[in-house]
Design an enzyme around this catalytic site. Sequence first.
Site, PDB file in Angstrom:
ATOM      1  N   ASP A   1      -6.497   3.783  12.956  1.00 38.34           N
ATOM      2  CA  ASP A   1      -5.143   4.557  13.126  1.00 38.34           C
ATOM      3  C   ASP A   1      -5.270   5.927  12.250  1.00 38.34           C
ATOM      4  OD1 ASP A   1      -3.979   2.707  14.314  1.00 38.34           O
ATOM      5  OD2 ASP A   1      -3.136   1.561  12.773  1.00 38.34           O
TER       6      ASP A   1
ATOM      7  N   ASP B   1       0.911  -1.289   0.096  1.00 39.68           N
ATOM      8  CA  ASP B   1       0.060   0.132   0.016  1.00 39.68           C
ATOM      9  C   ASP B   1       0.689   1.336   0.033  1.00 39.68           C
ATOM     10  OD1 ASP B   1      -2.386  -1.384  -0.136  1.00 39.68           O
ATOM     11  OD2 ASP B   1      -2.500  -1.275   2.056  1.00 39.68           O
TER      12      ASP B   1
ATOM     13  N   SER C   1      -3.106  -9.306   8.151  1.00 41.19           N
ATOM     14  CA  SER C   1      -2.571  -7.960   8.129  1.00 41.19           C
ATOM     15  C   SER C   1      -1.699  -8.015   9.471  1.00 41.19           C
ATOM     16  CB  SER C   1      -3.584  -6.824   8.217  1.00 41.19           C
ATOM     17  OG  SER C   1      -3.123  -5.585   8.089  1.00 41.19           O
TER      18      SER C   1
ATOM     19  N   ARG D   1       1.446   5.040  17.400  1.00 46.36           N
ATOM     20  CA  ARG D   1       0.853   6.098  16.376  1.00 46.36           C
ATOM     21  C   ARG D   1       1.116   7.396  16.583  1.00 46.36           C
ATOM     22  NH1 ARG D   1       1.358   1.720  14.056  1.00 46.36           N
ATOM     23  NH2 ARG D   1      -0.425   0.564  13.033  1.00 46.36           N
TER      24      ARG D   1
END
Length: 403
Positions: free
Chosen positions: A123, A14, A174, A94
Amino acid sequence: MTKKIILAYSGGLDTSCSIKWLQEQYGYDVIAVTMDVGEGKELEPVKEKALKVGASKCYVLPLQDRFAQEYLVPALQANTLYEGVYPLISALSRPLIAQTLVEIAKKENAEAVAHGCTGKGNDQVRFDVSIKALAPHLQIVAPAREHPMPREEAIAYAKKHNIPLPIELNNPFSIDQNLWGRSCECGVLEDPWVEPPEAAYALTNSFEKAPEKPEEIIIGFEHGIPVSLNGQAKSFPALIAELNQIAGRHGVGRIDHVENRLIGIKSREVYEAPAAMTLITAHKALESLTLVREVAHVKPYIEQQFANLIYDGLWFSPLRDALYAFIRTTQEYVTGEVRVKLHKGRATVVGRKSSHSLYIKKLATYAVEDQFDHHAAIGFIKLWGLPTQIHHGVNLNGEKHDQ
């Protein structure tokens, strides 16, 4: 002059496609930033890939120490477990990633930052809220949110633009990993009735493969921060890394959780956090020895609020500052050692000691050295129960009293 954008770059499909997409759609000069928060992989090949795909520059930043000191220390001191289960593995990294993007944007005089979040995850909230709190003037671009591609379409896009496909492309899950643990979702895990296959785990042994013999460790704390393992002084990041191996070998820290996402849906997540769950267990045990009752009863409520705000992307909010001010104060005397037995998926506290211990044996014992004033209990009970006694007398037993 070409506009600059700072991209949080993982090297996956991605974010690799994002480099080309940002160039095509916006004409940006893309500067990639790869951050080491303990993923456990070589980052130099990631840098090479970013440059090969089209980034004009790629920063590779070692952030494990900063992650541990600025983010994991508060999280551990607050015993943070979202919904009482999840130790906030990804959620804690994050705000640091967002903060670093802002710092690089300032250094490079960029006008925008980009991340690879989709429009249905937590996120995106954590990144966007943090970035706007620190640098409101920065534009935020999220290619996977603005132009979501099914995996097949993303692969076709990558092949069209000669983007090397990652070797883990056939992985059905993932994965996100850092120093504090590992998260795994997608694939068969999307059915909450299906037991997670062993392929979903990487840091922990199954119960069946865990050693039959328990292993005992001793963790030393100073002011709520782990400083030693089995009597050997260690930095916090090094201690976490070693404990991930030791506790993971015994299957400690496997979590299968259906959680409530911030955006309103439920998701099934599988987590591995051997060190985090062992340290939280030990830290709680030491607090039980060193915190007065009133603080010990109030702190869990503060911890819950602290965990919620981290999960919800509010690390840089005034509420975090206020709650952590309380939490930090409670850690002044949380110093000592905790003995933990690791066995078949469990981390069990079997001993604790502290020079600040509020456990006084001569007051607690029933042996001959007992120094507790038993007679004082009579007056205490009478006064303690007086409001309840009066209530029952007036409202249930019909007692009359002069006003």
